[in-house]
Design a protein around this motif. Structure first.
Motif, PDB file in Angstrom:
ATOM      1  N   TYR A  25      -0.207 -12.445   4.845  1.00 54.40           N
ATOM      2  CA  TYR A  25       0.011 -12.522   3.390  1.00 54.40           C
ATOM      3  C   TYR A  25       1.252 -11.728   2.997  1.00 54.40           C
ATOM      4  O   TYR A  25       2.049 -12.141   2.170  1.00 54.40           O
ATOM      5  CB  TYR A  25      -1.200 -11.970   2.630  1.00 54.40           C
ATOM      6  N   GLN A  26       1.400 -10.555   3.643  1.00 59.57           N
ATOM      7  CA  GLN A  26       2.525  -9.695   3.260  1.00 59.57           C
ATOM      8  C   GLN A  26       3.861 -10.279   3.691  1.00 59.57           C
ATOM      9  O   GLN A  26       4.870 -10.086   3.018  1.00 59.57           O
ATOM     10  CB  GLN A  26       2.306  -8.294   3.831  1.00 59.57           C
ATOM     11  N   ALA A  27       3.862 -11.011   4.793  1.00 60.36           N
ATOM     12  CA  ALA A  27       5.118 -11.638   5.219  1.00 60.36           C
ATOM     13  C   ALA A  27       5.587 -12.652   4.171  1.00 60.36           C
ATOM     14  O   ALA A  27       6.768 -12.740   3.838  1.00 60.36           O
ATOM     15  CB  ALA A  27       4.932 -12.321   6.571  1.00 60.36           C
ATOM     16  N   TYR A  28       4.627 -13.426   3.648  1.00 57.49           N
ATOM     17  CA  TYR A  28       4.984 -14.401   2.616  1.00 57.49           C
ATOM     18  C   TYR A  28       5.341 -13.691   1.313  1.00 57.49           C
ATOM     19  O   TYR A  28       6.258 -14.107   0.597  1.00 57.49           O
ATOM     20  CB  TYR A  28       3.848 -15.412   2.418  1.00 57.49           C
ATOM     21  N   ALA A  29       4.622 -12.596   1.029  1.00 58.16           N
ATOM     22  CA  ALA A  29       4.911 -11.839  -0.192  1.00 58.16           C
ATOM     23  C   ALA A  29       6.338 -11.292  -0.112  1.00 58.16           C
ATOM     24  O   ALA A  29       7.122 -11.390  -1.052  1.00 58.16           O
ATOM     25  CB  ALA A  29       3.900 -10.707  -0.334  1.00 58.16           C
ATOM     26  N   LYS A  30       6.673 -10.756   1.059  1.00 64.56           N
ATOM     27  CA  LYS A  30       8.006 -10.178   1.239  1.00 64.56           C
ATOM     28  C   LYS A  30       9.079 -11.246   1.041  1.00 64.56           C
ATOM     29  O   LYS A  30      10.105 -11.016   0.395  1.00 64.56           O
ATOM     30  CB  LYS A  30       8.095  -9.573   2.644  1.00 64.56           C
ATOM     31  N   SER A  31       8.778 -12.412   1.588  1.00 68.84           N
ATOM     32  CA  SER A  31       9.754 -13.491   1.478  1.00 68.84           C
ATOM     33  C   SER A  31       9.941 -13.917   0.014  1.00 68.84           C
ATOM     34  O   SER A  31      11.051 -14.217  -0.426  1.00 68.84           O
ATOM     35  CB  SER A  31       9.300 -14.655   2.367  1.00 68.84           C
ATOM     36  N   LEU A  32       8.848 -13.920  -0.752  1.00 68.84           N
ATOM     37  CA  LEU A  32       8.983 -14.268  -2.183  1.00 68.84           C
ATOM     38  C   LEU A  32       9.820 -13.213  -2.908  1.00 68.84           C
ATOM     39  O   LEU A  32      10.680 -13.551  -3.737  1.00 68.84           O
ATOM     40  CB  LEU A  32       7.606 -14.369  -2.851  1.00 68.84           C
ATOM     41  N   VAL A  33       9.588 -11.952  -2.579  1.00 72.64           N
ATOM     42  CA  VAL A  33      10.368 -10.878  -3.216  1.00 72.64           C
ATOM     43  C   VAL A  33      11.850 -11.065  -2.887  1.00 72.64           C
ATOM     44  O   VAL A  33      12.730 -10.967  -3.746  1.00 72.64           O
ATOM     45  CB  VAL A  33       9.877  -9.483  -2.751  1.00 72.64           C
ATOM     46  N   MET A  34      12.095 -11.389  -1.634  1.00 70.26           N
ATOM     47  CA  MET A  34      13.478 -11.567  -1.184  1.00 70.26           C
ATOM     48  C   MET A  34      14.192 -12.687  -1.933  1.00 70.26           C
ATOM     49  O   MET A  34      15.397 -12.658  -2.117  1.00 70.26           O
ATOM     50  CB  MET A  34      13.459 -11.876   0.305  1.00 70.26           C
ATOM     51  N   GLN A  35      13.398 -13.665  -2.368  1.00 68.64           N
ATOM     52  CA  GLN A  35      13.999 -14.773  -3.120  1.00 68.64           C
ATOM     53  C   GLN A  35      13.962 -14.543  -4.631  1.00 68.64           C
ATOM     54  O   GLN A  35      14.278 -15.446  -5.410  1.00 68.64           O
ATOM     55  CB  GLN A  35      13.234 -16.065  -2.819  1.00 68.64           C
ATOM     56  N   GLY A  36      13.541 -13.366  -5.040  1.00 68.02           N
ATOM     57  CA  GLY A  36      13.453 -13.092  -6.480  1.00 68.02           C
ATOM     58  C   GLY A  36      12.302 -13.819  -7.141  1.00 68.02           C
ATOM     59  O   GLY A  36      12.309 -14.041  -8.356  1.00 68.02           O
ATOM     60  N   LEU A  37      11.284 -14.200  -6.377  1.00 67.80           N
ATOM     61  CA  LEU A  37      10.167 -14.966  -6.943  1.00 67.80           C
ATOM     62  C   LEU A  37       8.904 -14.130  -7.160  1.00 67.80           C
ATOM     63  O   LEU A  37       7.884 -14.632  -7.605  1.00 67.80           O
ATOM     64  CB  LEU A  37       9.834 -16.151  -6.017  1.00 67.80           C
ATOM     65  N   ALA A  38       8.983 -12.855  -6.785  1.00 68.02           N
ATOM     66  CA  ALA A  38       7.834 -11.963  -6.993  1.00 68.02           C
ATOM     67  C   ALA A  38       8.369 -10.557  -7.206  1.00 68.02           C
ATOM     68  O   ALA A  38       9.470 -10.232  -6.760  1.00 68.02           O
ATOM     69  CB  ALA A  38       6.908 -12.004  -5.782  1.00 68.02           C
ATOM     70  N   TYR A  39       7.603  -9.748  -7.888  1.00 70.38           N
ATOM     71  CA  TYR A  39       8.086  -8.396  -8.209  1.00 70.38           C
ATOM     72  C   TYR A  39       6.908  -7.423  -8.317  1.00 70.38           C
ATOM     73  O   TYR A  39       5.784  -7.836  -8.595  1.00 70.38           O
ATOM     74  CB  TYR A  39       8.879  -8.428  -9.517  1.00 70.38           C
ATOM     75  N   PRO A  40       7.205  -6.127  -8.124  1.00 65.40           N
ATOM     76  CA  PRO A  40       6.122  -5.150  -8.251  1.00 65.40           C
ATOM     77  C   PRO A  40       5.838  -4.845  -9.715  1.00 65.40           C
ATOM     78  O   PRO A  40       6.763  -4.808 -10.525  1.00 65.40           O
ATOM     79  CB  PRO A  40       6.675  -3.923  -7.523  1.00 65.40           C
ATOM     80  N   CYS A  41       4.581  -4.650 -10.019  1.00 65.67           N
ATOM     81  CA  CYS A  41       4.182  -4.330 -11.381  1.00 65.67           C
ATOM     82  C   CYS A  41       3.444  -3.003 -11.345  1.00 65.67           C
ATOM     83  O   CYS A  41       2.530  -2.815 -10.543  1.00 65.67           O
ATOM     84  CB  CYS A  41       3.272  -5.435 -11.915  1.00 65.67           C
ATOM     85  N   PHE A  42       3.873  -2.083 -12.229  1.00 69.74           N
ATOM     86  CA  PHE A  42       3.294  -0.741 -12.224  1.00 69.74           C
ATOM     87  C   PHE A  42       2.351  -0.519 -13.398  1.00 69.74           C
ATOM     88  O   PHE A  42       1.934   0.602 -13.646  1.00 69.74           O
ATOM     89  CB  PHE A  42       4.433   0.299 -12.264  1.00 69.74           C
ATOM     90  N   CYS A  43       2.053  -1.574 -14.122  1.00 69.47           N
ATOM     91  CA  CYS A  43       1.218  -1.403 -15.308  1.00 69.47           C
ATOM     92  C   CYS A  43      -0.178  -0.912 -14.928  1.00 69.47           C
ATOM     93  O   CYS A  43      -0.803  -1.450 -14.018  1.00 69.47           O
ATOM     94  CB  CYS A  43       1.093  -2.723 -16.068  1.00 69.47           C
TER      95      CYS A  43
END
Ligand code: GLU
Length: 553
Positions: free
Chosen positions: A127-145
């Motif tokens: 899951y994290q590999a795909y998550a990382k790849s989405l972040v790399m493409q600007g398609l996911a971001y961390p939320c601190f709320c």
């Protein structure tokens, strides 16, 4: 412009595999055209509900009917809700009904197949590999709320049609890399959110295998993909697992239908071919003229274990499941009496879109039919096994003389028109109770023209001529021969023409004997019963009845 690569490495420093690696590790399945790959994906949180079995059966038969693959994946991302032993209990529940997975989880912490691991808790890196790849493409971001901040956002949305974390409300969407770095360095917790490319004005369309064409607004929510502990949400895990395990048809409860726009969007941003969906409506029950869902709390039959406890054979439950799964199953069964269920051309389109009705009377009918076709040996074996666990008295009676028990169960069985009296094994003892002295309860109530006076005459005459060695014809001739001696006629037609002339007919004579021997007015073949009771018991029961009727007459 954020440096997405740097952000991805900041968030997932230890993830070195890429989606390409997993795509290669889990190649497309080599199956024939049209083969369906389906799965059962339980959370190990409890027991098997009848609705689970129903849904699972649909997934199973469609895979089998197309020479596809059916596998089990355990969705155990919520370790807090996990119940020990739930996985093996579920697998056992399924196997009772013939559902055995081709691959996936096959036991507690046991799995087989090339698409492993099949426990979601062991797939974190994927899951994290795909998550990382989405972040790399600007398609996911961390939320601190924090939870409080999310509550505040909700509170501020009172006048919005769409509530949630999106657009201007998505506070963390546009944080700079520096801001993110600072927060992470200060130890702030984060979740990973999808940067939803959805447009509230646009529609998402899909064709559900069961419900047909559906149109819903596109998803615009920046949904959570990974929780703060790095564990995926159902949505994210569903997309990745069903893609990598090469599922073709996702058969699941229709409580997920509202999430399809999220799921289709995830498939798109992840670059996956979307799966086909078959959303199964919950099983309903009629109550007070209305309908409600079969309920775990209110209905014992909602638990799959109920059927085994009550003594419904698995074959009956399977047959019943098929009748409520596909509306044309019964027609097919009439035309294919002995065919294996798996050769039925199952069709999602013939499933109820609004919820199949659980019908007890139907289950009873189906089961009586199934049991009527079983051999006496089989009925004995299944009843005996059931009784061992649930009815010690029957188990003991059967243990004493298995041959006799089988012969009793064989009365009016293994012929062209077998009787259809038994729907479940818990009825057997009552059904054949009169065959054993231990469970025989006399009841001298008569029916038809039979009355105590006639009964006295009939029994007295019968005791004179009764011979345990008679064959069926001789036995019946005795009944007929008694008729004129007690004012009856052996000929029913004759009786009907001039009823006032007779005290009754041969049917009334045999009713007297039947009631005396069994305490019932309706039983299977009386000749067979007489033979199996044996001379001593027959005479004893006839004499007791005679005594009773003499007092009554
Ligand atoms: N674990 C999910 C559930 O139990 C599975 C839904 C699905 O089949 O995708 O509801």
């Amino acid at each position: 412009m954020t440096d997405y690569k740097e952000l991805a490495n900041l968030l997932f420093p230890n993830i070195d595999k890429t989606p390409d690696y997993y795509e290669e590790l889990y190649p497309l399945r080599k199956l024939k055209e049209g083969a369906r790959v389906t799965r059962f994906a339980p959370s190990p949180t409890g027991y098997l509900h009848f609705g689970n079995l129903y849904t699972c059966m649909a997934a199973y038969v469609t895979a089998k009917a197309t020479d596809g693959v059916f596998y089990v994946r355990v969705e155990d991302t919520d370790q807090k809700r996990k119940v020990d032993g739930a996985v093996s209990a579920m697998l056992k529940g399924l196997s009772v009904y013939g559902i055995v997975a081709d691959e996936g989880v096959i036991g507690e912490n046991e799995e087989k197949g090339n698409y492993a691991p099949y426990y979601q808790s062991a797939r974190k890196d994927i899951y994290q590999a795909y998550a990382k790849s989405l972040v790399m493409q600007g398609l996911a971001y961390p939320c601190f709320c924090s939870a409080e901040e999310l509550d505040e956002i909700r509170a501020s949305q009172e006048n919005e049609d769409i509530k949630g974390y999106y657009g201007k409300y998505a506070k963390c969407r546009n944080l700079s890399l520096d801001e993110i770095k600072k927060k992470i360095e200060s130890g702030a917790e984060w979740t990973l959110r999808l940067k939803s490319p959805g447009d509230a004005e646009k529609k998402c369309y899909f064709d559900d295998m069961i419900k047909g064409k559906i149109e819903m607004p596109e998803n615009i929510q920046d949904i959570v993909l990974l929780k703060s502990d790095g564990i995926p949400t159902y949505h994210f895990a569903h997309a990745i697992d069903d893609h990598l395990m090469r599922t073709t048809h996702v058969v699941r409860g229709d409580e997920w239908i509202a999430s399809v726009p999220v799921h289709l969007q995830l498939f798109k941003v992840l670059g996956f071919k979307p799966v086909k969906y078959a959303h199964v409506a919950p099983i309903m029950k009629e109550e007070n003229g209305g309908k409600r869902k079969l309920s775990k709390r209110k209905d014992p039959e909602a638990a799959v274990s109920y059927y085994a406890e009550a003594g419904y054979p698995a074959e009956s439950v399977n047959e019943y499941l098929m009748t409520i799964l596909n509306s044309n199953f019964e027609d097919w069964r009439r035309a294919n009496k002995d065919a294996d269920i798996l050769s039925f051309p199952f069709n999602f389109k013939k499933m109820s879109a609004s919820g199949a009705l659980f019908d007890y009377a139907k289950l009873t009918d189906v089961s009586k039919n199934v049991i009527s076709k079983m051999s006496a040996d089989k009925v004995f074996d299944l009843t005996y096994k059931w009784a061992e666990e649930y009815q010690p008295q029957l188990y003991e009676l059967f243990s004493k003389d298995k041959e006799k028990a089988t012969a009793i169960l064989n009365i009016d069985r293994e012929n062209k028109k077998p009787r259809k009296d038994i729907a479940k094994w818990s009825e057997v003892l009552d059904y054949i109770g009169y065959m054993y002295d231990e469970t025989f309860t006399p009841c001298y109530e008569l029916s038809g023209n039979a009355n105590p006076k006639l009964a006295v005459n009939v029994i007295e005459e019968y005791l004179k001529v009764f011979d345990i060695n008679d064959d069926k014809d001789a036995w019946f001739n005795r009944m007929k021969e008694i008729c004129p001696l007690v004012g009856c006629t052996p000929n029913v037609k004759e009786y009907k023409a001039e009823p006032e002339k007779y005290a009754g007919h041969v049917g009334d004579v045999s009713t007297v004997i039947r009631v005396a021997l069994t305490g019932r007015t309706n039983t299977p073949d009386l000749f067979s019963i007489t033979k199996l009771l044996g001379e001593e018991t027959v005479r004893k029961r006839l004499n007791s009845a005679l005594k009773y009727y003499k007092e009554e007459a």
